[in-house]
Motif scaffolding. Sequence first.
Motif, PDB file in Angstrom:
ATOM      1  N   GLU A   1     -56.872   6.492 -16.503  1.00  0.00           N
ATOM      2  CA  GLU A   1     -57.576   5.219 -16.661  1.00  0.00           C
ATOM      3  C   GLU A   1     -58.967   5.421 -17.257  1.00  0.00           C
ATOM      4  O   GLU A   1     -59.487   6.531 -17.305  1.00  0.00           O
ATOM      5  CB  GLU A   1     -57.696   4.521 -15.295  1.00  0.00           C
ATOM      6  CG  GLU A   1     -56.370   4.117 -14.688  1.00  0.00           C
ATOM      7  CD  GLU A   1     -56.559   3.368 -13.379  1.00  0.00           C
ATOM      8  OE1 GLU A   1     -57.475   2.518 -13.313  1.00  0.00           O
ATOM      9  OE2 GLU A   1     -55.804   3.644 -12.427  1.00  0.00           O
ATOM     10  N   TYR A   2     -59.570   4.305 -17.677  1.00  0.00           N
ATOM     11  CA  TYR A   2     -60.933   4.349 -18.193  1.00  0.00           C
ATOM     12  C   TYR A   2     -61.902   4.648 -17.048  1.00  0.00           C
ATOM     13  O   TYR A   2     -61.631   4.360 -15.879  1.00  0.00           O
ATOM     14  CB  TYR A   2     -61.332   3.015 -18.816  1.00  0.00           C
ATOM     15  CG  TYR A   2     -60.484   2.577 -19.987  1.00  0.00           C
ATOM     16  CD1 TYR A   2     -59.836   3.498 -20.806  1.00  0.00           C
ATOM     17  CD2 TYR A   2     -60.333   1.220 -20.282  1.00  0.00           C
ATOM     18  CE1 TYR A   2     -59.061   3.082 -21.880  1.00  0.00           C
ATOM     19  CE2 TYR A   2     -59.568   0.792 -21.354  1.00  0.00           C
ATOM     20  CZ  TYR A   2     -58.923   1.727 -22.146  1.00  0.00           C
ATOM     21  OH  TYR A   2     -58.167   1.314 -23.204  1.00  0.00           O
ATOM     22  N   ALA A   3     -63.059   5.189 -17.405  1.00  0.00           N
ATOM     23  CA  ALA A   3     -64.083   5.454 -16.396  1.00  0.00           C
ATOM     24  C   ALA A   3     -64.586   4.151 -15.786  1.00  0.00           C
ATOM     25  O   ALA A   3     -64.864   4.071 -14.588  1.00  0.00           O
ATOM     26  CB  ALA A   3     -65.244   6.229 -17.015  1.00  0.00           C
ATOM     27  N   PHE A   4     -64.696   3.125 -16.624  1.00  0.00           N
ATOM     28  CA  PHE A   4     -65.104   1.808 -16.131  1.00  0.00           C
ATOM     29  C   PHE A   4     -64.400   0.750 -16.960  1.00  0.00           C
ATOM     30  O   PHE A   4     -64.276   0.884 -18.182  1.00  0.00           O
ATOM     31  CB  PHE A   4     -66.618   1.612 -16.250  1.00  0.00           C
ATOM     32  CG  PHE A   4     -67.056   0.202 -15.944  1.00  0.00           C
ATOM     33  CD1 PHE A   4     -67.293  -0.195 -14.639  1.00  0.00           C
ATOM     34  CD2 PHE A   4     -67.203  -0.739 -16.960  1.00  0.00           C
ATOM     35  CE1 PHE A   4     -67.680  -1.498 -14.346  1.00  0.00           C
ATOM     36  CE2 PHE A   4     -67.584  -2.042 -16.679  1.00  0.00           C
ATOM     37  CZ  PHE A   4     -67.827  -2.419 -15.367  1.00  0.00           C
ATOM     38  N   VAL A   5     -63.941  -0.299 -16.304  1.00  0.00           N
ATOM     39  CA  VAL A   5     -63.315  -1.398 -17.031  1.00  0.00           C
ATOM     40  C   VAL A   5     -63.581  -2.701 -16.291  1.00  0.00           C
ATOM     41  O   VAL A   5     -63.595  -2.748 -15.058  1.00  0.00           O
ATOM     42  CB  VAL A   5     -61.792  -1.171 -17.191  1.00  0.00           C
ATOM     43  CG1 VAL A   5     -61.096  -1.136 -15.834  1.00  0.00           C
ATOM     44  CG2 VAL A   5     -61.177  -2.242 -18.082  1.00  0.00           C
ATOM     45  N   HIS A   6     -63.841  -3.748 -17.058  1.00  0.00           N
ATOM     46  CA  HIS A   6     -63.983  -5.089 -16.500  1.00  0.00           C
ATOM     47  C   HIS A   6     -62.687  -5.820 -16.837  1.00  0.00           C
ATOM     48  O   HIS A   6     -62.495  -6.296 -17.955  1.00  0.00           O
ATOM     49  CB  HIS A   6     -65.191  -5.784 -17.130  1.00  0.00           C
ATOM     50  CG  HIS A   6     -65.565  -7.072 -16.459  1.00  0.00           C
ATOM     51  ND1 HIS A   6     -64.867  -8.241 -16.660  1.00  0.00           N
ATOM     52  CD2 HIS A   6     -66.556  -7.371 -15.576  1.00  0.00           C
ATOM     53  CE1 HIS A   6     -65.418  -9.210 -15.957  1.00  0.00           C
ATOM     54  NE2 HIS A   6     -66.446  -8.710 -15.282  1.00  0.00           N
ATOM     55  N   HIS A   7     -61.780  -5.898 -15.885  1.00  0.00           N
ATOM     56  CA  HIS A   7     -60.428  -6.382 -16.160  1.00  0.00           C
ATOM     57  C   HIS A   7     -60.381  -7.819 -16.680  1.00  0.00           C
ATOM     58  O   HIS A   7     -59.596  -8.110 -17.598  1.00  0.00           O
ATOM     59  CB  HIS A   7     -59.556  -6.226 -14.913  1.00  0.00           C
ATOM     60  CG  HIS A   7     -59.142  -4.805 -14.658  1.00  0.00           C
ATOM     61  ND1 HIS A   7     -58.154  -4.167 -15.378  1.00  0.00           N
ATOM     62  CD2 HIS A   7     -59.619  -3.885 -13.773  1.00  0.00           C
ATOM     63  CE1 HIS A   7     -58.023  -2.929 -14.951  1.00  0.00           C
ATOM     64  NE2 HIS A   7     -58.900  -2.725 -13.979  1.00  0.00           N
ATOM     65  N   PRO A   8     -61.172  -8.757 -16.142  1.00  0.00           N
ATOM     66  CA  PRO A   8     -61.109 -10.116 -16.704  1.00  0.00           C
ATOM     67  C   PRO A   8     -61.456 -10.149 -18.195  1.00  0.00           C
ATOM     68  O   PRO A   8     -60.843 -10.889 -18.959  1.00  0.00           O
ATOM     69  CB  PRO A   8     -62.136 -10.888 -15.863  1.00  0.00           C
ATOM     70  CG  PRO A   8     -62.164 -10.154 -14.554  1.00  0.00           C
ATOM     71  CD  PRO A   8     -61.999  -8.714 -14.923  1.00  0.00           C
ATOM     72  N   ARG A   9     -62.431  -9.338 -18.606  1.00  0.00           N
ATOM     73  CA  ARG A   9     -62.772  -9.297 -20.030  1.00  0.00           C
ATOM     74  C   ARG A   9     -61.705  -8.543 -20.821  1.00  0.00           C
ATOM     75  O   ARG A   9     -61.382  -8.908 -21.955  1.00  0.00           O
ATOM     76  CB  ARG A   9     -64.132  -8.626 -20.234  1.00  0.00           C
ATOM     77  CG  ARG A   9     -65.300  -9.367 -19.610  1.00  0.00           C
ATOM     78  CD  ARG A   9     -66.606  -8.612 -19.819  1.00  0.00           C
ATOM     79  NE  ARG A   9     -67.640  -9.084 -18.895  1.00  0.00           N
ATOM     80  CZ  ARG A   9     -68.557  -8.320 -18.345  1.00  0.00           C
ATOM     81  NH1 ARG A   9     -68.596  -7.024 -18.625  1.00  0.00           N
ATOM     82  NH2 ARG A   9     -69.450  -8.830 -17.514  1.00  0.00           N
ATOM     83  N   LEU A  10     -61.152  -7.485 -20.221  1.00  0.00           N
ATOM     84  CA  LEU A  10     -60.138  -6.688 -20.910  1.00  0.00           C
ATOM     85  C   LEU A  10     -58.918  -7.531 -21.265  1.00  0.00           C
ATOM     86  O   LEU A  10     -58.315  -7.357 -22.327  1.00  0.00           O
ATOM     87  CB  LEU A  10     -59.726  -5.506 -20.030  1.00  0.00           C
ATOM     88  CG  LEU A  10     -58.637  -4.587 -20.588  1.00  0.00           C
ATOM     89  CD1 LEU A  10     -59.168  -3.808 -21.790  1.00  0.00           C
ATOM     90  CD2 LEU A  10     -58.134  -3.627 -19.519  1.00  0.00           C
ATOM     91  N   ASN A  11     -58.559  -8.451 -20.391  1.00  0.00           N
ATOM     92  CA  ASN A  11     -57.338  -9.235 -20.587  1.00  0.00           C
ATOM     93  C   ASN A  11     -57.590 -10.623 -21.168  1.00  0.00           C
ATOM     94  O   ASN A  11     -56.663 -11.416 -21.297  1.00  0.00           O
ATOM     95  CB  ASN A  11     -56.600  -9.365 -19.249  1.00  0.00           C
ATOM     96  CG  ASN A  11     -56.176  -8.015 -18.697  1.00  0.00           C
ATOM     97  OD1 ASN A  11     -55.680  -7.177 -19.438  1.00  0.00           O
ATOM     98  ND2 ASN A  11     -56.394  -7.796 -17.402  1.00  0.00           N
ATOM     99  N   SER A  12     -58.831 -10.911 -21.507  1.00  0.00           N
ATOM    100  CA  SER A  12     -59.156 -12.245 -22.004  1.00  0.00           C
ATOM    101  C   SER A  12     -58.901 -12.361 -23.500  1.00  0.00           C
ATOM    102  O   SER A  12     -59.135 -11.420 -24.264  1.00  0.00           O
ATOM    103  CB  SER A  12     -60.624 -12.566 -21.713  1.00  0.00           C
ATOM    104  OG  SER A  12     -60.990 -13.807 -22.294  1.00  0.00           O
TER     105      SER A  12
END
Length: 676
Positions: free
Chosen positions: A567-578
């Motif tokens: 996985e990524y070191a950091f991810v903002h899932h709502p932005r990733l899937n928007s």
Amino acid sequence: MDRGPGDGLERAVESEQAFYAASPTATSRDWLQDAFHTLADLPAGRPLVDPDHSPVWHAPISAAASDALIAFFRRTTPGGELVHDFSDPDLGTRFLGDLYQDLSGYAKKTYALLQTPVFVEEFILGQTLTPAIAEFGLTGLKLIDPACGSGHFLLGAFDRLTAAWAETAPGVEKGERVQRALDSIHGVDLNPFAIAIARFRLTVAAIKAAGIRTLTAAPAFRYHLAIGDSLLGSVNPSATLDLGDGEYFEYDTEDLREYAGILAGDQYHVVVANPPYIQPPDAKLRDQYRALYSTCHGKYALSVPFMELLFRLAKRGNGGGAGYVGQITSNSFMKREFGKKLIEQFLSGTFTGMSPEYVDLSHIIDTSGAYIPGHGTPTVVLIGRPRKPHLDSVRAVLGVRGEPGQPAVPADGAVWRDIVEHLDRPGYEGPFVSVADMSRVTYAVFPWSLSGGGAAGLKESIERRSSVTLGHVAENIGFVAITGLDDFHVRDSPTGSMRWESIPARPYVEGQGVRDWGVQDSRLVLNPYLVPDSKRNSASYWPYRSSLDAVIYFGQTPTERGQWWGEYAFVHHPRLNSDRLITFAFVATHNHFVLTREPGVFNKSAPVIKLPGERPRTTTTTCSVCSTPLSPASGSSRSATTRAAPAEAVARTRSGATSMSSQPRNSMSFLLHPPR
């Protein structure tokens, strides 16, 4: 007959051979140190190689390195001329700072070393030192650069001061006039090599101004140049770093203690600087600066505490005139969140609640469009005084357009000439800048906008007619992800195992690719969140598991954080899937915004504004940052925004003429190839 560089080389070789004859076991390293000892024995030479603090004693090099160093500077052409001949009948030394900056990548990175071009230094001194001399006189005048580097500002000030003393006191002996000028000049820098260069440059300038022909005949000039951390030394008498365990750390090269009071506040008639633009390189230092400087907020850049320090050092206006402060600095504080406190609590002209109690900004000059060699970061020049504001306005030079091309002579660049020649003409509307006396209230609120050519009026008109702003509809703002290991995750194209194993990927967008209302360039990034368990041990991931699981983020590896190592070191899932994001270039001379319709990975240099899933009912919102209308229901295509004037673009957006509703919702094609 004068002896040229070739004669000097012969004498150097003869002296070295004589040294070895007297000391058969000595090496070239010993020969160099003997030369430094000889220099230190001279009255004017000792400050250049201070036995107590100079790096030439505390950072010895090997004999092999000494051999290579001597051979490098003794190289000759086939005709017998020195390849590196630094002889100059005019005794010019400005090249030394530039040479050190260009040769030492370590210094450039560690100390954020960046020399101030002569034309910028002269401009700032003209706005600070020149009026200070007129107001306070020469006797007792004090100037400091607390981030002086190799001394560009100090050399410029010395030239002006010696000329002023020659005009004011022609009967005073030259050497005395030179020392009076040197007594006015103060500098501090953390880099010992830069201070050594500054001392040497001032020594050469002093010898030349005093009419002395050789270094051996020069007296022991007094200098006020210290090595140390200005941000710590100005408030901490020990001038050292508190490690949190009751122990204080100080480098052997630091000599700030020996210049007691050099960083005391409320004493300088002139304070100038080109401070570092980087963020604090060490977490401990970052926290200590934050505790010492009230303006430090969030992930601040060093330009913030230095801004506070410069005004602290200047004389207050108590019972007399206040000192003059001038600097060229990064304009990042104007728009990024860490600058909000600095602008609204320190630079607003109101009571600061800190030292100094008031700041009177007189000039805000947008230099982001000018070509300034070595300055890739957009900059701004600020001039002010630590006192209650005397006027309700601030002289603002606002950018209209950038330099059309790299000028052969930077000082003659079209943008820079437009600034210099029209600074004193409020109301000027030129091809590159506008000059106006703006209400101080305008710059008491974050963020600042320094756009000229009518941009401010257009922004005000748009916002006045819009019922909703972007801030009311944006869910959040930030970057999408940090992969932690770009070398693995990011690819130019699907190749190898990624291709034949059909590993999921998404567009990877960086700030430099966001231009002209479209994503002009992007790469691919593996999407580990769509990888089924069966492919986690595939040829695309498994061979790299050790490297991926070694990535430290927030002090832990992926396994320690309870994550799969892919996985990524950091991810903002709502932005990733928007599929409703507005991305923009984090660093750019002009605003670049793109409405995206497909999820992607936007890194730190291309942050995003996440819009809500349900489109607002309003027809138009306004982005207060970019002064450009944005339609949540239909974004503007590149053809409309780049070919139309701002007012036309507004009209087209309102009418829906440039709607992208006909574009495929799940395609990045309109970003990579906008409709024409």
